[in-house]
Motif scaffolding. Structure first.
Motif, PDB file in Angstrom:
ATOM      1  N   ARG A  37       0.833  -1.266  -0.062  1.00  0.00           N
ATOM      2  CA  ARG A  37      -0.033   0.099  -0.021  1.00  0.00           C
ATOM      3  C   ARG A  37       0.914   1.227  -0.042  1.00  0.00           C
ATOM      4  NH1 ARG A  37      -5.539   1.619   2.563  1.00  0.00           N
ATOM      5  NH2 ARG A  37      -5.271   4.004   2.300  1.00  0.00           N
ATOM      6  N   PRO A  38       1.940   1.322   0.780  1.00  0.00           N
ATOM      7  CA  PRO A  38       2.570   2.558   0.688  1.00  0.00           C
ATOM      8  C   PRO A  38       3.321   2.898  -0.487  1.00  0.00           C
ATOM      9  CG  PRO A  38       3.243   1.312   2.760  1.00  0.00           C
ATOM     10  CD  PRO A  38       2.250   0.488   1.997  1.00  0.00           C
ATOM     11  N   ASP A  39       3.710   1.795  -1.087  1.00  0.00           N
ATOM     12  CA  ASP A  39       4.381   2.154  -2.540  1.00  0.00           C
ATOM     13  C   ASP A  39       3.414   2.353  -3.674  1.00  0.00           C
ATOM     14  OD1 ASP A  39       6.651   1.130  -1.374  1.00  0.00           O
ATOM     15  OD2 ASP A  39       6.320  -0.758  -2.398  1.00  0.00           O
ATOM     16  N   ILE A  40       2.014   1.930  -3.314  1.00  0.00           N
ATOM     17  CA  ILE A  40       0.952   2.169  -4.568  1.00  0.00           C
ATOM     18  C   ILE A  40       0.700   3.682  -4.059  1.00  0.00           C
ATOM     19  CG2 ILE A  40      -1.456   1.829  -4.880  1.00  0.00           C
ATOM     20  CD1 ILE A  40      -0.794  -1.057  -4.003  1.00  0.00           C
ATOM     21  N   ASP A  41       0.356   4.246  -2.695  1.00  0.00           N
ATOM     22  CA  ASP A  41       0.110   5.397  -2.529  1.00  0.00           C
ATOM     23  C   ASP A  41       1.058   6.401  -3.182  1.00  0.00           C
ATOM     24  OD1 ASP A  41      -2.143   4.802  -1.002  1.00  0.00           O
ATOM     25  OD2 ASP A  41      -1.037   4.793   0.875  1.00  0.00           O
ATOM     26  N   LEU A  42       2.176   6.195  -3.200  1.00  0.00           N
ATOM     27  CA  LEU A  42       3.348   7.074  -3.758  1.00  0.00           C
ATOM     28  C   LEU A  42       3.101   7.266  -5.220  1.00  0.00           C
ATOM     29  CD1 LEU A  42       6.720   6.004  -1.780  1.00  0.00           C
ATOM     30  CD2 LEU A  42       5.014   8.076  -1.551  1.00  0.00           C
ATOM     31  N   VAL A  43       2.874   6.100  -5.844  1.00  0.00           N
ATOM     32  CA  VAL A  43       2.660   6.001  -7.376  1.00  0.00           C
ATOM     33  C   VAL A  43       1.486   6.945  -7.780  1.00  0.00           C
ATOM     34  CG1 VAL A  43       2.335   4.775  -9.419  1.00  0.00           C
ATOM     35  CG2 VAL A  43       3.955   4.065  -7.634  1.00  0.00           C
ATOM     36  N   ILE A  44       0.296   6.557  -7.067  1.00  0.00           N
ATOM     37  CA  ILE A  44      -0.791   7.519  -7.107  1.00  0.00           C
ATOM     38  C   ILE A  44      -0.654   9.012  -7.048  1.00  0.00           C
ATOM     39  CG2 ILE A  44      -3.253   7.424  -6.575  1.00  0.00           C
ATOM     40  CD1 ILE A  44      -3.296   4.453  -6.153  1.00  0.00           C
ATOM     41  N   SER A  45      -0.104   9.064  -6.035  1.00  0.00           N
ATOM     42  CA  SER A  45       0.179  10.524  -5.672  1.00  0.00           C
ATOM     43  C   SER A  45       0.896  11.307  -6.684  1.00  0.00           C
ATOM     44  CB  SER A  45       0.864  10.825  -4.376  1.00  0.00           C
ATOM     45  OG  SER A  45       0.030  10.447  -3.334  1.00  0.00           O
ATOM     46  N   GLU A  46       1.829  10.655  -7.300  1.00  0.00           N
ATOM     47  CA  GLU A  46       2.651  11.195  -8.683  1.00  0.00           C
ATOM     48  C   GLU A  46       1.882  11.386  -9.730  1.00  0.00           C
ATOM     49  OE1 GLU A  46       5.979   9.387 -11.165  1.00  0.00           O
ATOM     50  OE2 GLU A  46       6.896  10.089  -9.398  1.00  0.00           O
ATOM     51  N   LEU A  47       0.998  10.233 -10.070  1.00  0.00           N
ATOM     52  CA  LEU A  47       0.053  10.205 -10.848  1.00  0.00           C
ATOM     53  C   LEU A  47      -0.983  11.453 -11.104  1.00  0.00           C
ATOM     54  CD1 LEU A  47      -0.522   6.504 -11.562  1.00  0.00           C
ATOM     55  CD2 LEU A  47       0.898   7.902 -12.978  1.00  0.00           C
ATOM     56  N   ALA A  48      -1.502  11.719  -9.794  1.00  0.00           N
ATOM     57  CA  ALA A  48      -2.405  12.841  -9.507  1.00  0.00           C
ATOM     58  C   ALA A  48      -1.494  14.114  -9.726  1.00  0.00           C
ATOM     59  CB  ALA A  48      -2.796  12.866  -8.152  1.00  0.00           C
ATOM     60  N   GLU A  49      -0.494  14.235  -9.443  1.00  0.00           N
ATOM     61  CA  GLU A  49       0.397  15.496  -9.511  1.00  0.00           C
ATOM     62  C   GLU A  49       0.801  15.654 -11.100  1.00  0.00           C
ATOM     63  OE1 GLU A  49       4.066  15.376  -7.280  1.00  0.00           O
ATOM     64  OE2 GLU A  49       2.996  15.023  -5.462  1.00  0.00           O
ATOM     65  N   GLN A  50       0.846  14.668 -11.904  1.00  0.00           N
ATOM     66  CA  GLN A  50       1.030  14.729 -13.342  1.00  0.00           C
ATOM     67  C   GLN A  50      -0.376  15.056 -13.833  1.00  0.00           C
ATOM     68  OE1 GLN A  50       3.090  11.053 -14.248  1.00  0.00           O
ATOM     69  NE2 GLN A  50       5.072  11.849 -13.352  1.00  0.00           N
ATOM     70  N   GLY A  51      -1.492  14.740 -13.497  1.00  0.00           N
ATOM     71  CA  GLY A  51      -2.425  14.999 -13.967  1.00  0.00           C
ATOM     72  C   GLY A  51      -3.184  13.753 -14.650  1.00  0.00           C
ATOM     73  N   LEU A  52      -2.539  12.674 -14.336  1.00  0.00           N
ATOM     74  CA  LEU A  52      -2.990  11.351 -14.969  1.00  0.00           C
ATOM     75  C   LEU A  52      -4.089  10.858 -14.391  1.00  0.00           C
ATOM     76  CD1 LEU A  52       0.578   9.923 -15.922  1.00  0.00           C
ATOM     77  CD2 LEU A  52      -1.040  11.054 -17.553  1.00  0.00           C
ATOM     78  N   GLN A  53      -4.211  11.102 -13.127  1.00  0.00           N
ATOM     79  CA  GLN A  53      -5.427  10.637 -12.346  1.00  0.00           C
ATOM     80  C   GLN A  53      -5.849  11.801 -11.527  1.00  0.00           C
ATOM     81  OE1 GLN A  53      -5.981  10.569  -8.733  1.00  0.00           O
ATOM     82  NE2 GLN A  53      -8.114   9.601  -9.262  1.00  0.00           N
ATOM     83  N   SER A  54      -7.334  11.791 -11.544  1.00  0.00           N
ATOM     84  CA  SER A  54      -7.856  13.168 -11.048  1.00  0.00           C
ATOM     85  C   SER A  54      -9.178  12.524 -10.270  1.00  0.00           C
ATOM     86  CB  SER A  54      -8.275  14.195 -11.964  1.00  0.00           C
ATOM     87  OG  SER A  54      -9.045  15.111 -11.556  1.00  0.00           O
ATOM     88  N   ASP A  55      -9.475  13.072  -9.096  1.00  0.00           N
ATOM     89  CA  ASP A  55     -10.804  12.663  -8.602  1.00  0.00           C
ATOM     90  C   ASP A  55     -11.868  13.470  -8.927  1.00  0.00           C
ATOM     91  OD1 ASP A  55      -9.666  10.209  -6.845  1.00  0.00           O
ATOM     92  OD2 ASP A  55      -9.849  11.528  -4.987  1.00  0.00           O
ATOM     93  N   ALA A  56     -11.593  14.607  -9.377  1.00  0.00           N
ATOM     94  CA  ALA A  56     -12.529  15.434  -9.771  1.00  0.00           C
ATOM     95  C   ALA A  56     -13.002  15.202 -11.278  1.00  0.00           C
ATOM     96  CB  ALA A  56     -11.894  17.051 -10.037  1.00  0.00           C
TER      97      ALA A  56
END
Length: 155
Positions: A43-62
């Motif tokens: 989970r900690p590794d996944i959290d880091l990757v998801i955070s990076e994807l969100a920062e890059q705009g590849l993942q967005s909850d909005a």
């Protein structure tokens, strides 16, 4: 680039798994975390990757909330149900408000459309038992009691 105990392969594998899901459709962070966890990553590794994807705009909850809300509105679901489903998928209330602001137009118009599709446009007299049955159906679709009361009053 994020640090994974100098394990670049693990980072790439997690990112690839996330991107495979995101290519198909938008996902909330919670959904991505659950799905990628099932592949055996920590989970900690996944959290880091998801955070990076969100920062890059590849993942967005909005974006996910807007896409999800749009599909549910088009299928005739009301605001209460959509809001609950978004919360179950890890998306907060602020994203719900932003997502449905332009999509739904008028909830009352959508309610009328759902009602007419199910029961027809005729306003013949309906007994109380049938009225309650129709009201329950509309509540299950996610419309508030006040909205339903207003609709039935105007029939």
């Amino acid at each position: 680039m994020l640090e994974f105990d100098n394990d670049l392969d693990k980072f790439k594998a997690i990112k690839e798994a996330c991107l495979q899901y995101l290519v198909r459709r938008e996902h909330s962070q919670k959904e991505l975390l659950r799905k990628v966890s099932e592949k055996g990553f920590a989970r900690p590794d996944i959290d880091l990757v998801i955070s990076e994807l969100a920062e890059q705009g590849l993942q967005s909850d909005a974006r996910f909330a807007e896409s999800y809300a749009r599909s549910r509105v088009h299928r005739g679901f009301g605001p209460l149900r959509i809001k609950t489903e978004l919360q179950q998928r890890g998306v907060g209330d602020c994203y719900f408000d932003m997502a449905v602001e332009d999509i739904a137009g008028s909830w009352q118009a959508l309610l009328m459309q759902v009602y007419e599709k199910k029961y027809g446009a005729s306003s013949s007299t309906i007994d109380i038992k049938e009225l309650l049955k129709r009201s329950r159906f509309l509540q299950q679709r996610g419309f508030s009691t006040e909205m339903i009361r207003e609709l039935l009053k105007n029939l």
